[in-house]
Design a protein around this motif. Sequence first.
Motif, PDB file in Angstrom:
ATOM      1  N   GLY A 248      49.895  18.501  61.292  1.00  0.00           N
ATOM      2  CA  GLY A 248      50.105  19.093  59.957  1.00  0.00           C
ATOM      3  C   GLY A 248      51.471  19.429  59.774  1.00  0.00           C
ATOM      4  O   GLY A 248      51.769  19.565  58.346  1.00  0.00           O
ATOM      5  N   ILE A 249      52.012  20.283  60.526  1.00  0.00           N
ATOM      6  CA  ILE A 249      53.447  20.662  60.569  1.00  0.00           C
ATOM      7  C   ILE A 249      54.229  19.480  60.204  1.00  0.00           C
ATOM      8  O   ILE A 249      55.207  19.274  59.360  1.00  0.00           O
ATOM      9  CB  ILE A 249      53.995  21.427  61.650  1.00  0.00           C
ATOM     10  CG1 ILE A 249      53.150  22.663  61.934  1.00  0.00           C
ATOM     11  CG2 ILE A 249      55.438  21.576  61.710  1.00  0.00           C
ATOM     12  CD1 ILE A 249      53.441  23.691  63.214  1.00  0.00           C
ATOM     13  N   GLY A 250      54.059  18.307  60.999  1.00  0.00           N
ATOM     14  CA  GLY A 250      55.069  17.236  60.598  1.00  0.00           C
ATOM     15  C   GLY A 250      54.621  16.721  59.527  1.00  0.00           C
ATOM     16  O   GLY A 250      55.663  16.241  58.675  1.00  0.00           O
ATOM     17  N   LEU A 251      53.306  16.376  58.779  1.00  0.00           N
ATOM     18  CA  LEU A 251      52.958  16.209  57.437  1.00  0.00           C
ATOM     19  C   LEU A 251      54.005  16.867  56.369  1.00  0.00           C
ATOM     20  O   LEU A 251      54.414  16.552  55.497  1.00  0.00           O
ATOM     21  CB  LEU A 251      51.710  16.007  57.258  1.00  0.00           C
ATOM     22  CG  LEU A 251      50.883  14.900  58.136  1.00  0.00           C
ATOM     23  CD1 LEU A 251      49.310  14.928  57.915  1.00  0.00           C
ATOM     24  CD2 LEU A 251      51.353  13.602  57.667  1.00  0.00           C
ATOM     25  N   PRO A 257      51.619  14.491  50.718  1.00  0.00           N
ATOM     26  CA  PRO A 257      50.534  15.292  49.989  1.00  0.00           C
ATOM     27  C   PRO A 257      49.203  15.298  51.028  1.00  0.00           C
ATOM     28  O   PRO A 257      49.182  14.677  51.773  1.00  0.00           O
ATOM     29  CB  PRO A 257      50.176  14.373  48.829  1.00  0.00           C
ATOM     30  CG  PRO A 257      51.301  13.393  48.682  1.00  0.00           C
ATOM     31  CD  PRO A 257      52.142  13.275  50.099  1.00  0.00           C
ATOM     32  N   LEU A 258      48.416  16.434  50.501  1.00  0.00           N
ATOM     33  CA  LEU A 258      47.201  16.551  51.359  1.00  0.00           C
ATOM     34  C   LEU A 258      47.666  16.669  52.574  1.00  0.00           C
ATOM     35  O   LEU A 258      46.761  16.372  53.886  1.00  0.00           O
ATOM     36  CB  LEU A 258      46.334  15.563  51.184  1.00  0.00           C
ATOM     37  CG  LEU A 258      45.776  15.257  49.652  1.00  0.00           C
ATOM     38  CD1 LEU A 258      44.789  14.098  49.718  1.00  0.00           C
ATOM     39  CD2 LEU A 258      45.168  16.464  48.945  1.00  0.00           C
ATOM     40  N   ALA A 259      48.423  17.473  53.224  1.00  0.00           N
ATOM     41  CA  ALA A 259      48.837  17.761  54.788  1.00  0.00           C
ATOM     42  C   ALA A 259      47.749  18.702  55.235  1.00  0.00           C
ATOM     43  O   ALA A 259      47.350  18.548  56.347  1.00  0.00           O
ATOM     44  CB  ALA A 259      50.138  18.320  54.648  1.00  0.00           C
ATOM     45  N   LEU A 260      47.367  19.745  54.443  1.00  0.00           N
ATOM     46  CA  LEU A 260      46.265  20.464  55.211  1.00  0.00           C
ATOM     47  C   LEU A 260      45.121  19.729  55.148  1.00  0.00           C
ATOM     48  O   LEU A 260      44.306  19.835  56.317  1.00  0.00           O
ATOM     49  CB  LEU A 260      46.131  21.924  54.340  1.00  0.00           C
ATOM     50  CG  LEU A 260      44.959  22.697  54.891  1.00  0.00           C
ATOM     51  CD1 LEU A 260      45.504  23.078  56.170  1.00  0.00           C
ATOM     52  CD2 LEU A 260      44.965  24.108  53.979  1.00  0.00           C
ATOM     53  N   PRO A 261      44.336  19.180  54.250  1.00  0.00           N
ATOM     54  CA  PRO A 261      43.182  18.362  54.448  1.00  0.00           C
ATOM     55  C   PRO A 261      43.339  17.304  55.625  1.00  0.00           C
ATOM     56  O   PRO A 261      42.391  16.942  56.396  1.00  0.00           O
ATOM     57  CB  PRO A 261      42.952  17.855  53.055  1.00  0.00           C
ATOM     58  CG  PRO A 261      43.711  18.612  52.006  1.00  0.00           C
ATOM     59  CD  PRO A 261      44.707  19.173  52.846  1.00  0.00           C
ATOM     60  N   LEU A 262      44.595  16.786  55.763  1.00  0.00           N
ATOM     61  CA  LEU A 262      44.681  15.703  56.729  1.00  0.00           C
ATOM     62  C   LEU A 262      44.715  16.456  58.372  1.00  0.00           C
ATOM     63  O   LEU A 262      44.207  15.743  58.931  1.00  0.00           O
ATOM     64  CB  LEU A 262      46.176  14.904  56.631  1.00  0.00           C
ATOM     65  CG  LEU A 262      45.705  13.782  55.213  1.00  0.00           C
ATOM     66  CD1 LEU A 262      47.251  13.394  55.211  1.00  0.00           C
ATOM     67  CD2 LEU A 262      45.017  13.059  55.663  1.00  0.00           C
ATOM     68  N   ALA A 263      45.317  17.671  58.180  1.00  0.00           N
ATOM     69  CA  ALA A 263      45.219  18.219  59.364  1.00  0.00           C
ATOM     70  C   ALA A 263      43.587  18.781  59.781  1.00  0.00           C
ATOM     71  O   ALA A 263      43.468  18.592  60.933  1.00  0.00           O
ATOM     72  CB  ALA A 263      46.090  19.545  59.450  1.00  0.00           C
ATOM     73  N   VAL A 264      43.072  19.087  58.926  1.00  0.00           N
ATOM     74  CA  VAL A 264      41.563  19.414  59.105  1.00  0.00           C
ATOM     75  C   VAL A 264      40.695  18.119  59.520  1.00  0.00           C
ATOM     76  O   VAL A 264      39.914  18.149  60.233  1.00  0.00           O
ATOM     77  CB  VAL A 264      40.878  19.991  57.705  1.00  0.00           C
ATOM     78  CG1 VAL A 264      39.416  20.171  58.221  1.00  0.00           C
ATOM     79  CG2 VAL A 264      41.590  21.327  57.433  1.00  0.00           C
ATOM     80  N   LEU A 265      41.190  17.109  58.950  1.00  0.00           N
ATOM     81  CA  LEU A 265      40.382  16.078  59.193  1.00  0.00           C
ATOM     82  C   LEU A 265      40.686  15.362  60.745  1.00  0.00           C
ATOM     83  O   LEU A 265      39.921  14.771  61.723  1.00  0.00           O
ATOM     84  CB  LEU A 265      40.820  14.729  58.384  1.00  0.00           C
ATOM     85  CG  LEU A 265      40.137  13.338  58.459  1.00  0.00           C
ATOM     86  CD1 LEU A 265      38.587  13.350  58.335  1.00  0.00           C
ATOM     87  CD2 LEU A 265      40.582  12.223  57.551  1.00  0.00           C
TER      88      LEU A 265
END
Length: 392
Positions: A248-251, A257-265
Motif C-alpha cells: 500500500g505504501i508503494g502504491l 489509484p485505489l491504493a487503500l482498497p488494493l492494500a486491503v485486497l
Amino acid sequence: MGLFSRHPAPHDTVRSVPPAAQTPPKSLWSDGFGRLAIRAVQIIIVVVLVTGLIWGIRQVTLVIIPLVLALIFASAFGPVTMWMRRKGVPAVLATLLTLLAVVVVLGALGWLVANAVINQWDYLSSQATQGFEQAQDWYHTLPFAVSPDQVNQALQGVQSFVTSSEFGTGALAGVSAVASFVTGFVLMVVILFFFLKDGPRMWEFVLRPFRGSDYERARRIGDKTVTVLGSYVRGTASVAAVDAIGIGIGLAILQVPLALPLAVLVFLLAFIPIVGAVTAGILAALVALVTNGPIVALIVVGIVVLVNQLEGNFLQPVLMGRSMKLHSFVVLVVLAGGTAIGGILGTLLAVPLTAVVWGVISVWNGDDKPAEWARRKKRRNPVPLAGGESED
C-alpha cells in the motif's frame, strides 16, 4: 516295481513321514500377494469411509462451515477474551466487547475502502475507458482483428442470454446463495459467541466419556487444535498486514489509484498461501498499467516481488514458527484438493485444517511425541539438506 523307476526300492527303506514334519497347508492370505490383497481391502474401506464423511459434510455445509469458522475465530480471539476475564470482566461482557471490537475494526476498514473507491471512481473509470480505447485501437491493427459483425453477434448473444430463462434461473440461484450466506453468517456469530463465552466448559463436557490415557490424549488434541488454529490465524494476519502496508505504501508513493482498497485486497488474499500473493500482485499491476502506464506497472511488480521475498524469508519463519510451516508441495496439493472439494471456502480452510491434522499427529503419544509411524528415523549417515542442515 516303481512306476518311474527301473528298480523297486527296498521294502525297509520306505518310511512314512512323521506327522510333526509335515508342512501345514498354506493360507491364501499368508503369502506376499495375500498381504497385498488385505492392504488393498483396508485402503478401499478407508477411502469409502472418507468419501462418505466428505459427502455427509457437504450435505450439512450450512452447519459445518459456520461451526469450523467459529472455531477458527474463537481460537484467534480467545486470548483477548481470556485476558479480560482474568482482569475481572464478566464472561458475557468480555465476549461482547471482543465481538464489538472486531465489528468496529471491520466496519472502519470497510468504510475507508468504500470512501476511497467513491472518491476515485470517476478518475479510475475515465482512465479505464481511455486505456480500453487505446487497447482497442492497437488490437484493430493486428492481422487477426475481429470484425464489427462478429462483435455485434457476440453482443446479441449476451443480450439473448440475459433475456433467457437460464439467466432468471441463475438469478434465483444467486438469491438463494445470498440467503444461505446470511443464515450461515448469523449462525457463525451465535456459535462464536458461545465458544468465546463457554468454550472451556463445552470442551470439558465433550471429554466426559474419556478415561485415563484416552482422556489425556483427547485433551492434548483439543489444546493442540486451538493452539495451531490461533497461531495460524494470528501469524497469517500479521504477515498479511505487513504485506498490505508495504504494498500500500508503494502504491501510494507511485500515486496508483485505489491504493487503500488494493492494500486491503492484498491483506485478504494473503490468507490463501502462495496463490493469494500472486493474485494480489497481478491485480495491483493491472490497475497501475491501466492508470499509470507500463513503467509504473513494472515498478509495482518489483515492489510486490520484494515484499513477497521479505515475507517468505523473514516474516513467516519469525511470526509463524517452524511448527506451523508446511512444505510448499504439501500446501499446493492441499490447496488444489480443498478448491476441488469446497471451492473458495475449501481454499481458505485447507491449509489450517491440514496444519491441525499434523499438529494432532505430533502430540498423539504425548507432548512432543508424535505417533510412532510419523517419527523421524535416525540414520547412521545423516543426509545433508538445504541450508546446511542434516536429517537425523
